[in-house]
Each structure stands twice: as C-alpha cells, then as structure tokens.
Design a protein around this motif. Structure first.
Motif, PDB file in Angstrom:
ATOM      1  N   LEU C  75       0.833  -1.207   0.000  1.00 19.34           N
ATOM      2  CA  LEU C  75       0.000   0.000   0.000  1.00 19.34           C
ATOM      3  C   LEU C  75       0.867   1.257   0.000  1.00 19.34           C
ATOM      4  O   LEU C  75       0.555   2.248  -0.662  1.00 19.34           O
ATOM      5  CB  LEU C  75      -0.943   0.008   1.201  1.00 19.34           C
ATOM      6  N   LEU C  76       1.979   1.207   0.749  1.00 24.42           N
ATOM      7  CA  LEU C  76       2.853   2.382   0.806  1.00 24.42           C
ATOM      8  C   LEU C  76       3.398   2.723  -0.574  1.00 24.42           C
ATOM      9  O   LEU C  76       3.682   3.882  -0.876  1.00 24.42           O
ATOM     10  CB  LEU C  76       4.005   2.133   1.783  1.00 24.42           C
ATOM     11  N   VAL C  77       3.541   1.703  -1.418  1.00 28.41           N
ATOM     12  CA  VAL C  77       4.120   1.924  -2.742  1.00 28.41           C
ATOM     13  C   VAL C  77       3.038   2.209  -3.792  1.00 28.41           C
ATOM     14  O   VAL C  77       3.312   2.802  -4.828  1.00 28.41           O
ATOM     15  CB  VAL C  77       4.977   0.699  -3.143  1.00 28.41           C
ATOM     16  N   ALA C  78       1.784   1.806  -3.463  1.00 32.75           N
ATOM     17  CA  ALA C  78       0.723   1.789  -4.487  1.00 32.75           C
ATOM     18  C   ALA C  78       0.604   3.064  -5.312  1.00 32.75           C
ATOM     19  O   ALA C  78       0.432   3.009  -6.526  1.00 32.75           O
ATOM     20  CB  ALA C  78      -0.620   1.472  -3.833  1.00 32.75           C
ATOM     21  N   THR C  79       0.702   4.228  -4.667  1.00 33.22           N
ATOM     22  CA  THR C  79       0.476   5.453  -5.442  1.00 33.22           C
ATOM     23  C   THR C  79       1.725   5.934  -6.171  1.00 33.22           C
ATOM     24  O   THR C  79       1.631   6.795  -7.031  1.00 33.22           O
ATOM     25  CB  THR C  79       0.012   6.603  -4.529  1.00 33.22           C
ATOM     26  N   LEU C  80       2.896   5.364  -5.808  1.00 39.33           N
ATOM     27  CA  LEU C  80       4.135   5.898  -6.391  1.00 39.33           C
ATOM     28  C   LEU C  80       4.226   5.717  -7.905  1.00 39.33           C
ATOM     29  O   LEU C  80       4.645   6.646  -8.594  1.00 39.33           O
ATOM     30  CB  LEU C  80       5.346   5.306  -5.663  1.00 39.33           C
ATOM     31  N   PRO C  81       3.848   4.533  -8.448  1.00 41.51           N
ATOM     32  CA  PRO C  81       3.876   4.459  -9.913  1.00 41.51           C
ATOM     33  C   PRO C  81       2.962   5.484 -10.557  1.00 41.51           C
ATOM     34  O   PRO C  81       3.292   6.046 -11.603  1.00 41.51           O
ATOM     35  CB  PRO C  81       3.411   3.029 -10.234  1.00 41.51           C
ATOM     36  N   LEU C  82       1.832   5.746  -9.920  1.00 37.26           N
ATOM     37  CA  LEU C  82       0.915   6.766 -10.451  1.00 37.26           C
ATOM     38  C   LEU C  82       1.590   8.118 -10.487  1.00 37.26           C
ATOM     39  O   LEU C  82       1.576   8.817 -11.499  1.00 37.26           O
ATOM     40  CB  LEU C  82      -0.312   6.880  -9.541  1.00 37.26           C
ATOM     41  N   ILE C  83       2.163   8.480  -9.345  1.00 38.07           N
ATOM     42  CA  ILE C  83       2.761   9.815  -9.246  1.00 38.07           C
ATOM     43  C   ILE C  83       3.938   9.945 -10.190  1.00 38.07           C
ATOM     44  O   ILE C  83       4.110  10.957 -10.862  1.00 38.07           O
ATOM     45  CB  ILE C  83       3.159  10.107  -7.790  1.00 38.07           C
ATOM     46  N   SER C  84       4.747   8.881 -10.277  1.00 32.21           N
ATOM     47  CA  SER C  84       5.918   8.988 -11.148  1.00 32.21           C
ATOM     48  C   SER C  84       5.512   8.998 -12.612  1.00 32.21           C
ATOM     49  O   SER C  84       6.299   9.340 -13.476  1.00 32.21           O
ATOM     50  CB  SER C  84       6.907   7.854 -10.871  1.00 32.21           C
ATOM     51  N   HIS C  85       4.290   8.611 -12.892  1.00 34.30           N
ATOM     52  CA  HIS C  85       3.821   8.621 -14.270  1.00 34.30           C
ATOM     53  C   HIS C  85       3.245   9.979 -14.681  1.00 34.30           C
ATOM     54  O   HIS C  85       3.104  10.271 -15.860  1.00 34.30           O
ATOM     55  CB  HIS C  85       2.766   7.525 -14.463  1.00 34.30           C
ATOM     56  N   LEU C  86       2.936  10.815 -13.699  1.00 38.48           N
ATOM     57  CA  LEU C  86       2.358  12.119 -14.024  1.00 38.48           C
ATOM     58  C   LEU C  86       3.327  12.944 -14.859  1.00 38.48           C
ATOM     59  O   LEU C  86       4.540  12.855 -14.687  1.00 38.48           O
ATOM     60  CB  LEU C  86       2.041  12.913 -12.739  1.00 38.48           C
ATOM     61  N   ALA C  87       2.760  13.756 -15.746  1.00 37.48           N
ATOM     62  CA  ALA C  87       3.615  14.660 -16.503  1.00 37.48           C
ATOM     63  C   ALA C  87       4.124  15.779 -15.594  1.00 37.48           C
ATOM     64  O   ALA C  87       5.147  16.384 -15.858  1.00 37.48           O
ATOM     65  CB  ALA C  87       2.850  15.231 -17.694  1.00 37.48           C
ATOM     66  N   GLN C  88       3.387  16.059 -14.522  1.00 38.59           N
ATOM     67  CA  GLN C  88       3.772  17.091 -13.554  1.00 38.59           C
ATOM     68  C   GLN C  88       3.722  16.498 -12.147  1.00 38.59           C
ATOM     69  O   GLN C  88       2.837  16.834 -11.358  1.00 38.59           O
ATOM     70  CB  GLN C  88       2.798  18.279 -13.625  1.00 38.59           C
TER      71      GLN C  88
END
Lengths: 154, 262, 398
Positions: C75-88
C-alpha cells in the motif's frame, strides 16, 4: 458509573486531530487564491487562456492597407476567401509591413489543396483539375491571378 | 418521504414543528421540480436563455461545404503553437471513402494539413466526403468530469479549457474524451486541446480555423441569442452530433453527417 | 518533415486501419499496469488477514501478521507508480487539496488515505501495541525510542487496556473488509467509468478487479509465507498451505466466472465496438489474454488447485505445486492488468484501427522503473518484518 475511555483512543484521537489540522492548514496555504471563483477551477485560468498572442490578425486588419486587393477579389469567385487563408498568419505583417513576414505561396501543390480532383469534393463547391495533367510544368499563378482566378494573365 | 401519517398525526408533534416539516417537504419538492424543469430547458443546446451576460458558444460544421483543404488544421497549429509533428492536433480533417463493396476507408494524412490525395480509384467509390474534427465543447463533457483537480473546466462561455498551471498531467481526460481531441503537450507537459481560440474570442476575433475556412463550412456563435446565425442554421437544418449515445452534450453540430463517422 | 519524436514516428508505420491522430501515443504505459496490480495485492492480502480475524479461521494464524505487513508494504508503494507517471509529478498534491468531486481518480486519494490511516495502520497498531510496549522496555538505545514513538508514548498494558486493543482491532477489521472491497473496487471504477472506452466501460469492472485482487493477494501472501519460512529455516505448515489453497481455489473460480460472464455478455450484445474488440482480442491481445491470462494464469492454476484439493500425498510435491500455482496466478493477474490497461488503449475510439505499443527499458515510463516499483515493497516488507517480527510477538490467546 463513570464513562470509560480507553487510553489508546485518547492517544489516537490526538494524533488524528494533529494530522487533520496540519492537513487543513497546508490546504489553506496551498490552494490557489481564485480557485472556486466561478466553478471548480482556478478563476485566473480564464485570464491565462486569454493571454496568448494572436497570430492571425483577421480580415479587418488586412483591409486597412489592402482594400484594392479586396476590391479585385470581390469581383470573382475567390470573394469569400479571407486573405490569411492563403497568406498565412498576418499579425506580424500588420504591425510592420514587410514582404518577408507574410506567406506568398505559389506552388501547384498549394493550389491543389483545394483544386485537385477528389471524389470527396463536390463539383459545385469548387473547380477541380487533375493536377498531373493540367498545364504541367507551369505554376498556377502564371495564368491565373489568385485574387481573380478567371481573369487570365496573358 | 419516510414520515408515516400516524407520526404526523401524533399529538406529540408540536404544531410549529409540523408546520416546519410540511414546508420542508414543499421546499424539497419544489427544488427537485425546479431542477428538473431547469434541466429540461438546458437540453436546448445546453443554453440557458435567461443568462444574457455572456455568450454560450456552439459550433456548426457543414460537411456539404467542406472541400478538405486542411486550412483549418494548418492555421490551428500556427495560431496555437501546437507542435508540428503529426501526433498532436487540436483539429484535423478526415476523408471518408465508402467503397462499392461497403467497406469504409478513412484517411487523415498529417491531419489533412498537406492536402488529400484520393486513395481509392473513382470506379470503386460509392461515395466520399470530408469530416473536419475538433473539440466538441461538450456541456456534459467527460473530460471535465474526470479531471481530478479541476484543471479542465467549462468556462462561463461554454468553452472547455485546460489550466496549464494546474494540470498534473495524469492523462485521465485524454482517456475520457470519446473524440480523441486531447493530447499531452510534449513541451508544456500538460493536457492540451482546442480552446475555440479563447484568446481570439476575447479580442472579438473569430477562431483561427473559422477565419481561414475558404468555403464557410465552419461557423461558431452564441446559442443563447435566438437571432444569431448559428441558431438560425440549427433551425433550418437537421444536424447531428458525434456519438450521441454517449450523452456528452456536444455543442458541435454537423450538417449532413454520415453514419460512417465516429 | 523533421521527425521530432522518433519513438512515435516509428509507431506511425505500425498503425493498422485509421486511428485519430492524437491516439498514436499511448497515454498510460506499464506503470499504470503496475499500479492496479500492486493495489490488488493490498486488498487481497488484507482480505486473507481478515479471514483469520473476523471469520476465525484459526489455521491461518501464522499468516495473519504476515498478510497485514504485506498489505502495508504494497500500500505504501501503491500510489508511487501513479505519481511517477504524471507529466507534472510535483503537482500531485493538488489531488488532495482541490479534489474534483466527480472524478474517480480524485476520490481515490481519499479512499487510499482512509484505507492506509484508518484501516491498515490502526489494525497493525492495535495488534502490535502490547508487543511494541514490551520491546520498548527491553531494547536500549535508539530502538527503544523508535518503539516508544510508534506506540505514541502509551505504555499501558493492563489487562483492561489490552482487552480494548482486541475489541478495537476487531472493530477495525470489520470496517476494513468493506474498505478493502471499496479500495480495489474503486480502482476498477477508475477504468469502468470511462464511457468513451468500450473495453473498460462495464459495471462489472470493479467486481472483476476486486476478485482478481483477492486472487493475486492471497497467492502473494502464500508465496511470501513460503519464502519467509524458508529464509527463517522454519518448517512450513502444509495445513496452512492447504487452507490458503482452498480459499484461493474458490476465489479463482469466482474470478474466472465473473470475467467469463463479462466476455459472454460482450459477445452476445455485440455493440458497435464489437468488431474492433474482436480483432483486438484475436490479434494484439492474443498472447497476453488467451495464453498468459487464460491458460497460464487461470486454467492451469485451477487444475493444479483442484488436484491439490484431493491429493494429500507427498508434502514436498504439494509444496512445489503450491509454489508454482502462486507464481502462475501472479503472472495471470499481471497479464489481466496489462490486457485492461494497455488493451484498452490499443484500439482507436473511432473503432476503425489500432495503434501499437512497445515498452521501453529505461526512462520514467520503462520496464526498469516498473520493476523498481514492484521490488520496492519487498524491501519495505523486509524492513517491517525486522521492525515488527510476528514471530517475536507476545503470544496471544483469544
């Protein structure tokens, strides 16, 4: 009987209260000033989107100097076509009138964009030629005046 | 309402309270009724006829008039600093060719900017036509609905726009647009799309694509003004929007739209 | 023309039919495949843990804390791929300060926070509180203070307070089950609510995501249980594996049925997009859908698990089969995420053609980055197991 509150709950409540307060403070700090002014967006964005410079000056700007061409144009079938359709964006040219900052397309391909025979072009909408057969080797404007296409040059 | 008659008749409900309950029900009912009525009014091209302060823009594209010159697509790229590579378009033109065997061939070489070459020989063609595409400026727009931060929105004039300074670049809006009208700007790193040349509208200039269209196939105007050219056109022609089944509230009305067009 | 974007120029030659010009570039790449995969592992692992706590499946006791810590690590990692995928990526915080009520993605931020702060952390905290207090008294130096801080400075371990730990922990678990369902159902909704995309837009999508999440989470905890036992050179309890295997079997059957139902429905209704989707499934998705997800990830594990329901012979063989099953299921669920995320972007919304996708190795959106996000949770889990070792906890009897 005294109401019993387990000590864990007290500690956790304090921790959550701190967390939520911090969140709300941060939110207040980070939220843009004009957010929510008109809807769920930054009101200033409307102004931002109105800012970019205009490249196409509009027909009115062209007519300030080139009414003569317009009169020519009005006498023939290209009458409804605006100057910038062929000459490209003219804002710069309208600010400092030099021949270098406006397009003067003269290639057969350019005229072909409208006039090359294509099944999707309705014959009543536009005159069409087969560009590879019609007076090949010559530029269109050697015979046709683009401002008055049916007034043939000699 | 869950309030049963026996409870209402109960002696313990004070008259003042009963009065309050009664008026609460009335107000709630009226509010729902008003909402419903209002949504009914809105269905007329999404324009609220009462609000005269700002225009409510709609667009008409007349397919019968389009000759596929690509001027609209070309001018848009120049006016709005859209990268010239053929992967980023705020508007473009498609050529549909229905063949005698019933199959449909669709082409849009570089969005139509460099002109069209007929790809199917005349004798195989049943019919062919051009369809210019651009943002539909939907008033129930799916892209605005899914934006997580409010970086895309419907302006008071009914123009769907992006806030360049606020967009996080999650690309959800690109996924949500059924018309393929959005892209991520490769330099600005935010979602980008047609703004109906908002910066020009604000200076009383026509959008670039409308300015340069040689045949008058494109038209924009105020849907709130019953005397505007666009409303007259809509009155006199049978128009259709793209993908009406998706209920996007598109304000881009096509005249003579073929069923082959998606 | 000067080709400014070579990778896109290359795709131009792989386009089949007609696609809208803006569709050449795939918006969501491999990182968005990893994101629902990781979130699914969280929900699945948590639901396995709840089986022990709420439904009193005593045999699963050895996996309880392991499952919780696994859920937390992922869960701690779950959002990181999302965030690192953002253009900003630096603007990601905007989702929390100005969430747009009608956006599935915006509300996910809060569903995520709720699940992390209110469910997982609290459940682990109540469960470990007594042990953490004792550890804080036993240890010296910095570790003493670490435990003191994470107990929030509360050292009360009187029987009455401990009783409340159990009550509150139970309460949280009961809240946690619907929360886990919502968490992963919500991920499905992010895709299922996109009406523009017929491959995604189905009300079954949240349910499909939920069940595949449970399948993958249970399989993952099973594998971690086996590996951790191996590393600690402790004997692996085959009865625990059998119990997990039984649940895995039933959930996998449900998952398979619901996904099958979705496809049958799609085929029978055959709406306007059907021809395109048929071409997609038989072409570009053939390997990942039929072979990887269907055969390797579902049918073979189903067969193995069915066999293991009856075969109670050689323990070593059964362990090996369980291990293989777990791996195959994870491959299958990962393929399912791929088929949804990538598959949904390969066809044009004009329903007239297909674009192409090639994963790069390096870069923010490449395979290495995705692999990093997939490996990171195991590092976190190792740390958590060191900080909060389940096997050193005070024995409980409830």
């Amino acid at each position: 009987m005294k109401f019993y509150i387990p000590p864990q709950l007290t500690r956790l409540s304090i921790a959550f209260a701190i967390f939520i307060t911090l969140f709300l403070l941060l939110r207040k700090l980070l939220i843009p000033d004009t957010f929510g002014q008109y809807g769920h967006y930054r009101g200033d964005s409307l102004t931002d989107n109105a800012l970019p410079v205009v490249h196409y000056a509009g027909q009115q700007a062209c007519l300030e100097c080139h009414q003569d061409i317009e009169d020519q144009k009005q006498a023939d079938v290209h009458s409804r076509i605006k100057c910038e359709t062929c000459h490209g964006p003219g804002q710069k040219h309208s600010e400092s009138a030099e021949a270098t900052n406006i397009l003067k397309p003269d290639s057969r391909e350019f005229c072909g964009n409208c006039h090359e025979k294509n099944a999707a072009r309705r014959s009543e909408a536009v005159v069409q030629i087969i560009i590879n057969e019609h007076n090949t080797g010559k530029k269109c404007i050697e015979c046709h005046n683009p401002h008055q296409p049916w007034t043939m040059k000699e | 309402m869950s309030q049963s008659p026996s409870a209402m008749d109960n002696e313990r409900v004070k008259p003042s309270r009963r009065k309050f309950l009664k008026s609460a029900v009335t107000i709630a009912g009226a509010a729902i009724g008003y909402q419903w009525l209002k949504s009914g009014q809105y269905l007329l091209y999404g324009a609220d006829p009462e609000d005269k302060n700002v225009p409510w823009y709609g667009i008409v594209i007349d397919i019968e008039k389009c000759i596929g010159c690509g001027s609209c697509a070309k001018s848009c790229k120049m006016e709005n600093d859209v990268p010239k590579e053929p992967f980023f378009f705020r508007n473009w033109v498609e050529q549909y060719t229905v063949k005698n065997d019933g199959s449909v061939e669709i082409t849009s070489p570089n969005g139509g900017i460099d002109g069209f070459k007929q790809t199917v020989p005349d004798e195989e063609i049943f019919k062919s036509f051009f369809v210019p595409k651009m943002c539909n400026h939907c008033y129930k727009s799916p892209c605005e609905q899914v934006c997580p931060v409010g970086a895309t929105y419907l302006s008071p004039e009914g123009v769907v726009m992006v806030d360049d300074k606020y967009c996080i670049g999650c690309r959800y809006c690109v996924q949500a647009c059924p018309y393929g009208c959005r892209f991520i700007h490769p330099e600005r790193k935010v979602a980008s799309k047609c703004t109906l040349c908002y910066h020009r509208l604000k200076k009383n200039l026509a959008p670039a694509c409308m300015e340069v269209c040689p045949t008058g196939a494109r038209m924009y105007g105020n849907l709130r003004d019953k005397n505007s050219e666009i409303v007259k056109f809509l009155k006199e022609h049978t128009t259709q929007v793209l993908r009406p089944n998706l209920n996007t509230g598109s304000k881009l009305y096509y005249n003579a739209l073929g069923m082959e067009v998606k | 023309m000067e080709p400014g974007y070579p990778h896109l120029t290359e795709i131009l030659s792989h386009i089949q039919g007609y696609i809208f010009p803006n569709e050449i570039d795939l918006q969501w790449g491999i990182l968005i495949v990893v994101y629902p995969f990781i979130t699914g592992l969280v929900a699945g692992a948590f639901i396995l843990a709840s089986l022990e706590r709420v439904f009193r499946v005593k045999i699963l006791k050895p996996t309880y804390q392991l499952a919780l810590l696994t859920a937390l690590s992922f869960l701690l990692v779950a959002t990181l791929p999302l965030i690192s995928h953002l253009a900003q990526p630096l603007r990601a915080y905007e989702i929390m300060i100005t969430p747009h009520g009608s956006s599935a993605m915006a509300i996910f931020g809060f569903v995520y926070l709720w699940y992390l702060m209110v469910v997982l952390l609290l459940e682990i905290w109540f469960d470990y509180r007594q042990s953490m207090v004792i550890w804080s008294q036993e240890k010296t130096g910095i570790m003493k203070w670490v435990y003191k801080i994470i107990t929030l400075g509360l050292s009360d371990i009187s029987p009455r307070t401990l009783e409340w730990d159990r009550k509150l922990g139970y309460f949280i678990t009961v809240i946690g089950i619907p929360s886990a369902f919502i968490l992963h159902g919500y991920v499905g909704f992010i895709f299922g609510s996109i009406k523009a995309n017929p491959w995604w837009s189905t009300p079954l999508m949240p349910i499909i995501f939920l069940f595949s999440a449970m399948v993958s989470g249970i399989a993952m905890v099973m594998l971690i249980y086996m590996v951790v036992s191996y590393i600690r050179t402790k004997d692996l309890d085959i009865n625990v594996l059998d119990a997990i295997g039984k649940y895995l079997f039933f959930v996998l059957i449900l998952d398979f049925t619901i996904e099958g139902l979705d496809q049958i429905h799609r085929i029978y209704e055959a709406e306007e997009s059907f021809e395109t989707i048929k071409l997609l499934v038989e072409g570009k998705l053939y390997l990942t859908l039929f072979i990887s997800q269907g055969l390797i990830g579902t049918l073979i594990p189903l067969g193995l698990l069915a066999f293991l329901q009856f075969y109670k012979g050689r323990i070593r063989l059964r362990k090996t089969l369980y291990f293989i099953t777990g791996i195959l299921i994870l491959i299958g669920v990962y393929s399912m995420r791929w088929n949804v995320v990538i598959g949904g972007q390969l066809f044009s919304k004009s329903f007239s053609g297909f674009t192409s996708f090639k994963v790069g190795l390096i870069g923010l959106d490449g395979t290495l980055m995705a692999a990093f996000w997939l490996i990171l949770p195991f590092g976190i889990l190792a740390f958590l197991l060191w900080l909060l070792p389940p096997w050193k906890m005070v024995p409980e009897d409830y």
